[in-house]
Design a protein around this motif. Structure first.
Motif, mmCIF file in Angstrom:
data_model
loop_
_atom_site.group_PDB
_atom_site.id
_atom_site.type_symbol
_atom_site.label_atom_id
_atom_site.label_comp_id
_atom_site.label_asym_id
_atom_site.label_seq_id
_atom_site.Cartn_x
_atom_site.Cartn_y
_atom_site.Cartn_z
ATOM 1 N N ALA A 212 36.531 43.706 52.338
ATOM 2 C CA ALA A 212 37.887 43.422 51.922
ATOM 3 C C ALA A 212 37.497 41.940 51.112
ATOM 4 C CB ALA A 212 38.947 43.066 52.650
ATOM 5 N N TYR A 213 37.872 41.995 49.714
ATOM 6 C CA TYR A 213 37.616 40.771 49.017
ATOM 7 C C TYR A 213 38.875 40.391 47.867
ATOM 8 C CZ TYR A 213 32.789 41.937 49.995
ATOM 9 O OH TYR A 213 31.653 42.208 50.582
ATOM 10 N N THR A 214 38.703 39.226 47.346
ATOM 11 C CA THR A 214 39.589 38.782 46.457
ATOM 12 C C THR A 214 38.770 38.487 45.249
ATOM 13 O OG1 THR A 214 40.998 37.615 48.132
ATOM 14 C CG2 THR A 214 41.374 36.813 45.854
ATOM 15 N N LEU A 215 39.413 39.226 44.255
ATOM 16 C CA LEU A 215 39.014 39.061 42.929
ATOM 17 C C LEU A 215 39.740 38.126 41.899
ATOM 18 C CD1 LEU A 215 36.495 40.241 40.895
ATOM 19 C CD2 LEU A 215 38.049 41.973 40.144
ATOM 20 N N VAL A 216 39.156 37.012 41.427
ATOM 21 C CA VAL A 216 39.571 36.256 40.624
ATOM 22 C C VAL A 216 39.062 36.202 39.291
ATOM 23 C CG1 VAL A 216 40.509 33.740 40.377
ATOM 24 C CG2 VAL A 216 40.124 34.690 42.852
ATOM 25 N N ALA A 217 40.266 36.299 38.173
ATOM 26 C CA ALA A 217 39.627 36.038 36.774
ATOM 27 C C ALA A 217 40.287 34.812 36.289
ATOM 28 C CB ALA A 217 40.248 37.138 35.881
ATOM 29 N N GLY A 218 39.538 33.725 35.739
ATOM 30 C CA GLY A 218 39.963 32.407 35.350
ATOM 31 C C GLY A 218 40.530 32.611 33.835
ATOM 32 N N GLY A 219 41.381 31.958 33.729
ATOM 33 C CA GLY A 219 42.256 31.921 32.234
ATOM 34 C C GLY A 219 43.489 31.264 32.329
ATOM 35 N N TYR A 220 44.489 31.288 31.519
ATOM 36 C CA TYR A 220 45.462 30.763 31.561
ATOM 37 C C TYR A 220 46.720 31.555 31.359
ATOM 38 C CZ TYR A 220 49.481 27.549 31.474
ATOM 39 O OH TYR A 220 50.620 26.595 31.672
ATOM 40 N N PRO A 221 47.341 31.800 32.483
ATOM 41 C CA PRO A 221 47.070 31.564 33.862
ATOM 42 C C PRO A 221 46.129 32.491 34.447
ATOM 43 C CG PRO A 221 49.180 32.797 33.625
ATOM 44 C CD PRO A 221 48.840 32.507 32.507
ATOM 45 N N PRO A 222 45.365 31.905 35.430
ATOM 46 C CA PRO A 222 44.692 32.761 36.258
ATOM 47 C C PRO A 222 45.187 33.955 36.983
ATOM 48 C CG PRO A 222 44.482 30.906 37.355
ATOM 49 C CD PRO A 222 45.507 30.783 36.157
ATOM 50 N N VAL A 223 44.499 34.990 37.528
ATOM 51 C CA VAL A 223 45.068 35.963 38.199
ATOM 52 C C VAL A 223 44.114 36.431 39.443
ATOM 53 C CG1 VAL A 223 43.625 37.783 36.792
ATOM 54 C CG2 VAL A 223 45.908 38.349 38.051
ATOM 55 N N ALA A 224 44.612 36.896 40.590
ATOM 56 C CA ALA A 224 43.799 37.179 41.785
ATOM 57 C C ALA A 224 44.307 38.664 42.161
ATOM 58 C CB ALA A 224 43.994 35.996 42.691
ATOM 59 N N SER A 225 43.213 39.250 42.816
ATOM 60 C CA SER A 225 43.834 40.616 43.243
ATOM 61 C C SER A 225 42.867 40.947 44.310
ATOM 62 C CB SER A 225 43.464 41.637 42.122
ATOM 63 O OG SER A 225 44.129 43.010 42.580
#
Length: 162
Positions: free
Chosen positions: A128-141
């Motif tokens: 199990a992991y958390t995937l984060v995409a940086g940006g404005y605003p960022p997102v995590a899934s």
């Protein structure tokens, strides 16, 4: 030498290392997954096994006066790929940083999206992991990866997807 389903793993590389870190033997598994290594002395060694598309594994072995059978099963390494998009326009986001974190918050892998917003993270152990995409605003899934194969996860910045 076996893969995750118990099938023979042809071409796996096996390295025998002594307690001082010196290589004592090197072999490749045959088409049937069988290998043979000779240890010149009777000390305990570490057998390191690796193969493309699989997580490497190290096991302790005790060299004897005759053959010592050691069966090793490797777990397939998976991956995650997808596209990062702008939440309002749906357009791909180039140069966004995508980071994969383990349950303890440690960075496992990262990549920058291509011009078409795509990213690929490879050679990831199941879990199990958390995937984060940086940006404005960022997102995590959250993302759960099984052995082998590549999971697809598209991300819209500013929207939680899972």
């Amino acid at each position: 030498m076996c893969g995750p389903a118990g099938a023979p793993l042809a071409g796996a590389t096996l390295t025998l290392v002594d307690r001082y870190g010196r290589q004592k033997g090197l072999a490749r598994a045959g088409a049937d997954g069988v290998y043979e290594l000779s240890a010149p002395d009777h000390d305990a060694c570490t057998l390191v096994v690796s193969a493309d598309g699989h997580r490497p594994r190290a096991v302790q072995v005790a060299a004897g006066s005759g053959p010592v059978p050691v069966d090793v099963t490797l777990v397939g390494a998976g991956g995650v790929r997808g596209t990062v998009r702008h939440p309002h326009t749906g357009r791909p986001v180039p140069d966004a940083l995508v980071t994969l974190l383990d349950p303890h918050g440690r960075v496992v892998a990262s990549a920058t999206t291509a011009a078409d917003g795509s990213y690929t993270l490879r050679d990831i152990a199941p879990g199990a992991y958390t995937l984060v995409a940086g940006g404005y605003p960022p997102v995590a899934s959250g993302v759960a990866l099984g052995p082998g194969g590549t999971h697809r996860l598209d991300l819209d910045l500013g929207h939680r997807t899972g």
